[in-house]
Design an enzyme around this catalytic site. Sequence first.
Site, mmCIF file in Angstrom:
data_model
loop_
_atom_site.group_PDB
_atom_site.id
_atom_site.type_symbol
_atom_site.label_atom_id
_atom_site.label_comp_id
_atom_site.label_asym_id
_atom_site.label_seq_id
_atom_site.Cartn_x
_atom_site.Cartn_y
_atom_site.Cartn_z
ATOM 1 N N GLU A 162 41.880 46.809 61.285
ATOM 2 C CA GLU A 162 43.000 47.318 62.069
ATOM 3 C C GLU A 162 43.730 46.030 62.721
ATOM 4 O O GLU A 162 45.060 46.248 62.935
ATOM 5 C CB GLU A 162 42.852 48.584 62.883
ATOM 6 C CG GLU A 162 42.260 49.914 62.256
ATOM 7 C CD GLU A 162 40.849 49.599 61.897
ATOM 8 O OE1 GLU A 162 40.113 50.949 61.625
ATOM 9 O OE2 GLU A 162 40.376 48.896 62.397
ATOM 10 N N HIS A 178 40.836 45.833 67.513
ATOM 11 C CA HIS A 178 41.793 46.935 67.814
ATOM 12 C C HIS A 178 41.428 47.506 69.094
ATOM 13 O O HIS A 178 40.442 47.337 69.552
ATOM 14 C CB HIS A 178 42.207 47.920 66.827
ATOM 15 C CG HIS A 178 40.789 48.749 66.591
ATOM 16 N ND1 HIS A 178 40.514 49.869 67.428
ATOM 17 C CD2 HIS A 178 40.014 48.805 65.310
ATOM 18 C CE1 HIS A 178 39.226 50.402 66.981
ATOM 19 N NE2 HIS A 178 38.874 49.704 65.712
ATOM 20 N N HIS A 225 41.804 53.437 68.232
ATOM 21 C CA HIS A 225 40.735 54.367 68.194
ATOM 22 C C HIS A 225 39.410 54.023 68.595
ATOM 23 O O HIS A 225 39.318 52.602 68.704
ATOM 24 C CB HIS A 225 40.601 55.066 66.862
ATOM 25 C CG HIS A 225 39.951 54.030 65.709
ATOM 26 N ND1 HIS A 225 40.798 53.172 65.139
ATOM 27 C CD2 HIS A 225 38.721 53.952 65.298
ATOM 28 C CE1 HIS A 225 40.101 52.361 64.427
ATOM 29 N NE2 HIS A 225 38.908 52.904 64.417
#
Length: 276
Positions: free
Chosen positions: A10, A104, A115
Amino acid sequence: MRVYLSADMEGVTGLVDAADVQPGGRDYERGRLLMAEDVNAAVRGALAAGATDILVNDAHGPMRNLRPEDLHPEARLVRGSPKTMGMLAGLEPGHDAMICVGYHSRAGTAGVLSHSFMGHEIEDIWLDDRPVGEIGLAQATAAALGVPLVALTGDDTACAEAAAWDDSITTVTVKRAHGRFAADLLPVTQAHHHIETAVATALSTRPPTAAATGGEHTLAVRWQSASVAAILPGIPGVTTTDSRTTRATGELPALYRLFGVWMRVAASLTNQAPYC
């Protein structure tokens, strides 16, 4: 010098959307090539710093994103799933340093594709009552093995999270988040240059040795689904603090491995897609 590299997706240069990082997504094939290029930039930096053994762990999703033919020939690859240590498979005390590429920020932040491990199924995680995501848990687990996390690449929110967790980590910002699905992107060639030079510098200036940080830690996870928290106390040592929060105490990296079991149980119960 033995270097361990955990590669997520990500936080890779140029990627902003689930279609970029999920198999079958419209731009996934392009995304996996960009992932390999970020990893290869880090590998070149490690080689420039004198690394003689580089192990890359594909740490994203199904963990079959990196194609062996796209990887730098001086790096070995751990690929596939399940793995007992998941995103940290292959990490061991003999490694001199760890690098995280394409990471991320944790759930609840406005970072690109933010997340914590399982899309929206995990709402919050705490390590010793401190909010934590994939970055902090990776750093703490590596530290428990005596391996310093010396460099991390990702968007500006991931880099800020890493610096707040451990300000000795060298961070490389390859994009600036404009929310969870948009970003101001650094040009690809610039990003790769920054990754390569930052990794080389971080490894060249790392502490000569790192003492393993032993002792017990407490991990707590707040799930979206109460059904997950209801089932997990069937595992010895797991308790609940409310209808959706489970916790356990133990030493790292065993606690990290236990958390992997929790996620397997949660996935079997909920089958939730990430990034919703």
